[in-house]
Design a protein around this motif. Structure first.
Motif, PDB file in Angstrom:
ATOM      1  N   LEU A 148       0.745  -1.028   0.037  1.00 29.98           N
ATOM      2  CA  LEU A 148       0.233  -0.030   0.050  1.00 29.98           C
ATOM      3  C   LEU A 148       0.772   1.265   0.010  1.00 29.98           C
ATOM      4  O   LEU A 148       0.473   2.210  -0.643  1.00 29.98           O
ATOM      5  CB  LEU A 148      -0.883  -0.010   1.231  1.00 29.98           C
ATOM      6  CG  LEU A 148      -2.104  -1.074   1.368  1.00 29.98           C
ATOM      7  CD1 LEU A 148      -3.037  -0.663   2.283  1.00 29.98           C
ATOM      8  CD2 LEU A 148      -2.779  -1.068  -0.234  1.00 29.98           C
ATOM      9  N   GLN A 149       2.089   1.144   0.656  1.00 30.06           N
ATOM     10  CA  GLN A 149       3.015   2.110   0.714  1.00 30.06           C
ATOM     11  C   GLN A 149       3.496   2.582  -0.803  1.00 30.06           C
ATOM     12  O   GLN A 149       3.512   3.744  -1.254  1.00 30.06           O
ATOM     13  CB  GLN A 149       3.931   2.105   1.621  1.00 30.06           C
ATOM     14  CG  GLN A 149       3.579   2.376   3.083  1.00 30.06           C
ATOM     15  CD  GLN A 149       4.935   1.735   4.144  1.00 30.06           C
ATOM     16  OE1 GLN A 149       5.565   1.077   3.717  1.00 30.06           O
ATOM     17  NE2 GLN A 149       4.857   2.383   5.118  1.00 30.06           N
ATOM     18  N   TYR A 150       3.692   1.569  -1.449  1.00 33.99           N
ATOM     19  CA  TYR A 150       4.163   1.943  -2.909  1.00 33.99           C
ATOM     20  C   TYR A 150       2.957   2.507  -3.688  1.00 33.99           C
ATOM     21  O   TYR A 150       3.112   3.163  -4.401  1.00 33.99           O
ATOM     22  CB  TYR A 150       4.582   0.384  -3.460  1.00 33.99           C
ATOM     23  CG  TYR A 150       5.958  -0.144  -3.136  1.00 33.99           C
ATOM     24  CD1 TYR A 150       6.932   0.757  -2.722  1.00 33.99           C
ATOM     25  CD2 TYR A 150       6.119  -1.672  -3.047  1.00 33.99           C
ATOM     26  CE1 TYR A 150       8.248   0.304  -2.344  1.00 33.99           C
ATOM     27  CE2 TYR A 150       7.200  -1.885  -2.640  1.00 33.99           C
ATOM     28  CZ  TYR A 150       8.208  -1.128  -2.444  1.00 33.99           C
ATOM     29  OH  TYR A 150       9.602  -1.739  -1.944  1.00 33.99           O
ATOM     30  N   CYS A 151       1.900   2.008  -3.581  1.00 36.14           N
ATOM     31  CA  CYS A 151       0.612   2.511  -3.957  1.00 36.14           C
ATOM     32  C   CYS A 151       0.527   3.859  -3.742  1.00 36.14           C
ATOM     33  O   CYS A 151       0.057   4.853  -4.782  1.00 36.14           O
ATOM     34  CB  CYS A 151      -0.658   1.800  -3.665  1.00 36.14           C
ATOM     35  SG  CYS A 151      -0.732  -0.023  -4.273  1.00 36.14           S
ATOM     36  N   GLU A 152       0.676   4.423  -2.557  1.00 33.75           N
ATOM     37  CA  GLU A 152       0.494   5.735  -2.117  1.00 33.75           C
ATOM     38  C   GLU A 152       1.629   6.394  -2.542  1.00 33.75           C
ATOM     39  O   GLU A 152       1.695   7.663  -2.637  1.00 33.75           O
ATOM     40  CB  GLU A 152       0.327   5.869  -0.587  1.00 33.75           C
ATOM     41  CG  GLU A 152      -1.110   5.140  -0.149  1.00 33.75           C
ATOM     42  CD  GLU A 152      -2.000   6.216  -0.485  1.00 33.75           C
ATOM     43  OE1 GLU A 152      -1.695   7.469  -0.401  1.00 33.75           O
ATOM     44  OE2 GLU A 152      -3.128   5.744  -0.447  1.00 33.75           O
ATOM     45  N   SER A 153       2.666   5.883  -2.912  1.00 31.73           N
ATOM     46  CA  SER A 153       3.888   6.846  -3.342  1.00 31.73           C
ATOM     47  C   SER A 153       4.103   7.114  -4.921  1.00 31.73           C
ATOM     48  O   SER A 153       5.027   7.515  -5.453  1.00 31.73           O
ATOM     49  CB  SER A 153       5.259   6.141  -3.041  1.00 31.73           C
ATOM     50  OG  SER A 153       5.389   5.978  -1.730  1.00 31.73           O
ATOM     51  N   ARG A 154       2.995   6.383  -5.644  1.00 36.55           N
ATOM     52  CA  ARG A 154       2.698   6.711  -7.073  1.00 36.55           C
ATOM     53  C   ARG A 154       2.586   8.252  -7.312  1.00 36.55           C
ATOM     54  O   ARG A 154       1.795   8.641  -6.466  1.00 36.55           O
ATOM     55  CB  ARG A 154       1.778   5.786  -7.780  1.00 36.55           C
ATOM     56  CG  ARG A 154       2.157   4.281  -7.717  1.00 36.55           C
ATOM     57  CD  ARG A 154       1.010   3.750  -8.228  1.00 36.55           C
ATOM     58  NE  ARG A 154       0.073   4.160  -9.632  1.00 36.55           N
ATOM     59  CZ  ARG A 154       0.414   3.913 -10.917  1.00 36.55           C
ATOM     60  NH1 ARG A 154       1.184   2.893 -10.837  1.00 36.55           N
ATOM     61  NH2 ARG A 154      -0.404   4.374 -11.602  1.00 36.55           N
ATOM     62  N   LEU A 155       3.098   8.777  -8.428  1.00 37.42           N
ATOM     63  CA  LEU A 155       3.043   9.936  -8.710  1.00 37.42           C
ATOM     64  C   LEU A 155       1.834  10.836  -8.873  1.00 37.42           C
ATOM     65  O   LEU A 155       0.997  11.596  -8.489  1.00 37.42           O
ATOM     66  CB  LEU A 155       3.790  10.393  -9.909  1.00 37.42           C
ATOM     67  CG  LEU A 155       3.944  12.156 -10.273  1.00 37.42           C
ATOM     68  CD1 LEU A 155       4.148  12.782  -8.910  1.00 37.42           C
ATOM     69  CD2 LEU A 155       4.761  12.229 -11.587  1.00 37.42           C
TER      70      LEU A 155
END
Length: 201
Positions: free
Chosen positions: A88-95
Protein backbone atom coordinates in the motif's frame (compact mmCIF):
# COMPACT_ATOMS: atom_id res chain seq x y z
CA UNK A 1 0.07 3.95 -21.51
CA UNK A 2 -2.15 1.09 -20.35
CA UNK A 3 -5.06 1.91 -18.10
CA UNK A 4 -8.55 0.69 -17.26
CA UNK A 5 -11.09 2.23 -19.68
CA UNK A 6 -14.27 0.38 -18.69
CA UNK A 7 -17.31 1.47 -16.68
CA UNK A 8 -16.60 2.91 -13.24
CA UNK A 9 -20.03 3.08 -11.59
CA UNK A 10 -20.64 -0.61 -12.27
CA UNK A 11 -17.34 -1.52 -10.61
CA UNK A 12 -18.03 0.76 -7.64
CA UNK A 13 -21.46 -0.87 -7.19
CA UNK A 14 -19.83 -4.30 -7.23
CA UNK A 15 -17.63 -3.36 -4.26
CA UNK A 16 -20.30 -1.33 -2.50
CA UNK A 17 -18.26 1.87 -2.21
CA UNK A 18 -17.32 4.77 -4.54
CA UNK A 19 -13.72 3.69 -5.08
CA UNK A 20 -13.27 5.96 -8.10
CA UNK A 21 -14.32 9.11 -6.22
CA UNK A 22 -17.60 11.05 -6.01
CA UNK A 23 -20.17 9.49 -8.34
CA UNK A 24 -23.77 10.72 -8.58
CA UNK A 25 -24.82 7.60 -10.51
CA UNK A 26 -23.48 5.40 -7.69
CA UNK A 27 -25.32 7.45 -5.07
CA UNK A 28 -28.60 6.74 -6.86
CA UNK A 29 -28.01 2.99 -7.14
CA UNK A 30 -26.10 1.72 -4.12
CA UNK A 31 -26.80 -1.93 -4.81
CA UNK A 32 -24.97 -4.62 -6.81
CA UNK A 33 -25.02 -4.35 -10.63
CA UNK A 34 -26.98 -6.78 -12.72
CA UNK A 35 -30.57 -7.40 -13.73
CA UNK A 36 -31.79 -8.39 -10.26
CA UNK A 37 -29.66 -6.19 -8.00
CA UNK A 38 -30.57 -6.84 -4.37
CA UNK A 39 -32.97 -9.62 -5.30
CA UNK A 40 -30.25 -11.91 -6.62
CA UNK A 41 -29.46 -14.72 -4.20
CA UNK A 42 -25.79 -14.61 -3.43
CA UNK A 43 -24.31 -17.62 -1.68
CA UNK A 44 -21.42 -17.48 0.72
CA UNK A 45 -18.20 -16.52 -1.08
CA UNK A 46 -15.26 -18.86 -0.99
CA UNK A 47 -12.02 -17.79 0.67
CA UNK A 48 -10.43 -17.40 -2.75
CA UNK A 49 -13.31 -15.21 -4.00
CA UNK A 50 -12.98 -12.88 -1.00
CA UNK A 51 -9.22 -12.56 -1.50
CA UNK A 52 -9.59 -11.99 -5.24
CA UNK A 53 -12.25 -9.31 -4.70
CA UNK A 54 -9.94 -7.45 -2.30
CA UNK A 55 -7.11 -7.51 -4.81
CA UNK A 56 -9.41 -6.26 -7.56
CA UNK A 57 -10.66 -3.46 -5.32
CA UNK A 58 -7.09 -2.33 -4.59
CA UNK A 59 -6.20 -2.39 -8.29
CA UNK A 60 -9.24 -0.38 -9.33
CA UNK A 61 -8.81 2.07 -6.45
CA UNK A 62 -5.26 2.98 -7.46
CA UNK A 63 -5.75 2.51 -11.21
CA UNK A 64 -3.14 -0.23 -11.60
CA UNK A 65 -3.35 -3.14 -14.04
CA UNK A 66 -2.60 -6.75 -13.10
CA UNK A 67 0.99 -7.13 -14.34
CA UNK A 68 2.12 -3.90 -12.71
CA UNK A 69 0.31 -4.73 -9.47
CA UNK A 70 1.90 -8.17 -9.36
CA UNK A 71 5.34 -6.62 -9.89
CA UNK A 72 4.70 -4.20 -7.03
CA UNK A 73 3.68 -7.09 -4.77
CA UNK A 74 6.85 -9.04 -5.58
CA UNK A 75 8.93 -5.95 -4.83
CA UNK A 76 7.02 -5.44 -1.56
CA UNK A 77 7.56 -9.08 -0.55
CA UNK A 78 11.33 -8.61 -0.89
CA UNK A 79 11.37 -5.35 1.07
CA UNK A 80 11.73 -4.99 4.83
CA UNK A 81 8.52 -4.67 6.80
CA UNK A 82 5.02 -6.12 6.54
CA UNK A 83 4.38 -7.05 2.90
CA UNK A 84 0.77 -5.82 2.75
CA UNK A 85 1.62 -2.49 4.34
CA UNK A 86 4.63 -1.99 2.07
CA UNK A 87 2.44 -2.76 -0.96
CA UNK A 88 0.00 0.00 0.00
CA UNK A 89 2.91 2.36 0.65
CA UNK A 90 4.14 1.73 -2.90
CA UNK A 91 0.64 2.50 -4.19
CA UNK A 92 0.49 5.70 -2.15
CA UNK A 93 3.95 6.75 -3.39
CA UNK A 94 2.93 6.68 -7.06
CA UNK A 95 3.10 10.16 -8.59
CA UNK A 96 -0.51 10.10 -9.82
CA UNK A 97 -1.71 9.21 -6.31
CA UNK A 98 0.43 11.93 -4.68
CA UNK A 99 -0.97 14.51 -7.13
CA UNK A 100 -4.47 13.32 -6.17
CA UNK A 101 -3.71 13.44 -2.43
CA UNK A 102 -2.38 17.00 -2.80
CA UNK A 103 -5.73 18.03 -4.24
CA UNK A 104 -4.40 18.98 -7.67
CA UNK A 105 -6.94 16.64 -9.28
CA UNK A 106 -10.46 15.57 -8.23
CA UNK A 107 -9.81 11.85 -8.86
CA UNK A 108 -6.86 9.54 -9.43
CA UNK A 109 -7.94 9.18 -13.06
CA UNK A 110 -7.73 12.93 -13.51
CA UNK A 111 -4.38 12.98 -11.70
CA UNK A 112 -3.06 10.31 -14.06
CA UNK A 113 -4.07 12.44 -17.04
CA UNK A 114 -2.52 15.59 -15.57
CA UNK A 115 0.77 13.75 -15.05
CA UNK A 116 0.63 12.16 -18.52
CA UNK A 117 0.10 15.56 -20.15
CA UNK A 118 3.32 16.88 -18.62
CA UNK A 119 1.77 19.37 -16.19
CA UNK A 120 3.69 18.09 -13.14
CA UNK A 121 7.27 18.80 -12.08
CA UNK A 122 9.23 16.69 -9.56
CA UNK A 123 12.34 18.30 -8.07
CA UNK A 124 12.50 20.73 -11.00
CA UNK A 125 12.09 18.14 -13.77
CA UNK A 126 8.92 17.41 -15.73
CA UNK A 127 7.76 13.84 -15.07
CA UNK A 128 4.99 12.33 -17.20
CA UNK A 129 5.04 8.79 -15.79
CA UNK A 130 2.04 8.20 -13.46
CA UNK A 131 3.72 5.20 -11.79
CA UNK A 132 6.86 7.21 -10.92
CA UNK A 133 7.75 6.42 -7.29
CA UNK A 134 7.97 9.58 -5.21
CA UNK A 135 10.50 9.48 -2.37
CA UNK A 136 10.41 11.30 1.00
CA UNK A 137 11.69 14.83 0.54
CA UNK A 138 10.68 15.09 -3.13
CA UNK A 139 9.02 18.35 -4.14
CA UNK A 140 6.06 18.14 -6.51
CA UNK A 141 4.64 21.20 -8.24
CA UNK A 142 2.57 22.29 -11.21
CA UNK A 143 4.42 23.62 -14.27
CA UNK A 144 4.31 27.39 -14.40
CA UNK A 145 2.35 27.50 -17.66
CA UNK A 146 -0.13 24.88 -16.36
CA UNK A 147 -1.11 26.65 -13.13
CA UNK A 148 -4.09 28.35 -14.78
CA UNK A 149 -5.69 25.07 -15.92
CA UNK A 150 -9.33 25.03 -14.85
CA UNK A 151 -9.27 21.41 -13.62
CA UNK A 152 -6.34 22.17 -11.30
CA UNK A 153 -7.72 25.50 -10.07
CA UNK A 154 -11.19 24.10 -9.33
CA UNK A 155 -9.75 21.03 -7.63
CA UNK A 156 -7.47 23.07 -5.36
CA UNK A 157 -10.32 25.45 -4.53
CA UNK A 158 -12.48 22.55 -3.34
CA UNK A 159 -9.80 20.44 -1.63
CA UNK A 160 -10.79 19.48 1.87
CA UNK A 161 -8.44 16.72 2.99
CA UNK A 162 -4.98 17.19 4.45
CA UNK A 163 -2.63 14.25 4.92
CA UNK A 164 0.12 14.30 7.51
CA UNK A 165 2.70 12.82 5.14
CA UNK A 166 2.16 15.60 2.56
CA UNK A 167 2.76 19.34 2.85
CA UNK A 168 1.04 21.56 0.29
CA UNK A 169 1.08 25.28 -0.47
CA UNK A 170 -2.15 26.40 -2.14
CA UNK A 171 -0.71 29.68 -3.42
CA UNK A 172 2.33 28.21 -5.19
CA UNK A 173 0.69 24.84 -6.05
CA UNK A 174 3.75 23.13 -4.64
CA UNK A 175 3.89 20.23 -2.22
CA UNK A 176 6.43 18.03 -0.49
CA UNK A 177 6.18 14.29 0.04
CA UNK A 178 7.36 14.46 3.64
CA UNK A 179 7.43 10.77 4.49
CA UNK A 180 6.11 7.37 3.51
CA UNK A 181 2.70 6.98 5.21
CA UNK A 182 2.17 4.34 7.88
CA UNK A 183 -0.79 1.98 7.39
CA UNK A 184 -2.99 3.71 9.96
CA UNK A 185 -2.60 6.99 8.03
CA UNK A 186 -3.91 5.56 4.76
CA UNK A 187 -7.69 6.02 4.61
CA UNK A 188 -8.45 3.44 1.91
CA UNK A 189 -10.72 0.58 3.01
CA UNK A 190 -8.47 -2.24 1.79
CA UNK A 191 -7.70 -5.46 3.66
CA UNK A 192 -4.17 -5.88 2.37
CA UNK A 193 -3.58 -9.14 4.26
CA UNK A 194 -6.12 -10.86 1.98
CA UNK A 195 -4.08 -9.75 -1.03
CA UNK A 196 -0.92 -11.17 0.51
CA UNK A 197 -2.69 -14.48 1.18
CA UNK A 198 -3.94 -14.61 -2.42
CA UNK A 199 -0.53 -14.04 -3.99
CA UNK A 200 1.16 -16.39 -1.51
CA UNK A 201 -0.78 -19.44 -2.71
Amino acid sequence: MARYRGPVTKIARRFGEPIFGPDSAYEKRQYPPGQHGFARKRGKKSEYAVQLAEKQKAKYTYGILERQFRTMFEKASRAKGITGEVLLQYCESRLDNVVFRMGLAPTRRAARQIVGHRHIVVNGDVVNIPSFQVKPGDQISVREKSKSLEVIQSSVASRSNDYEWIEFNDSTLTGTFVSTPQREMIPENIKEQLIVELYSK
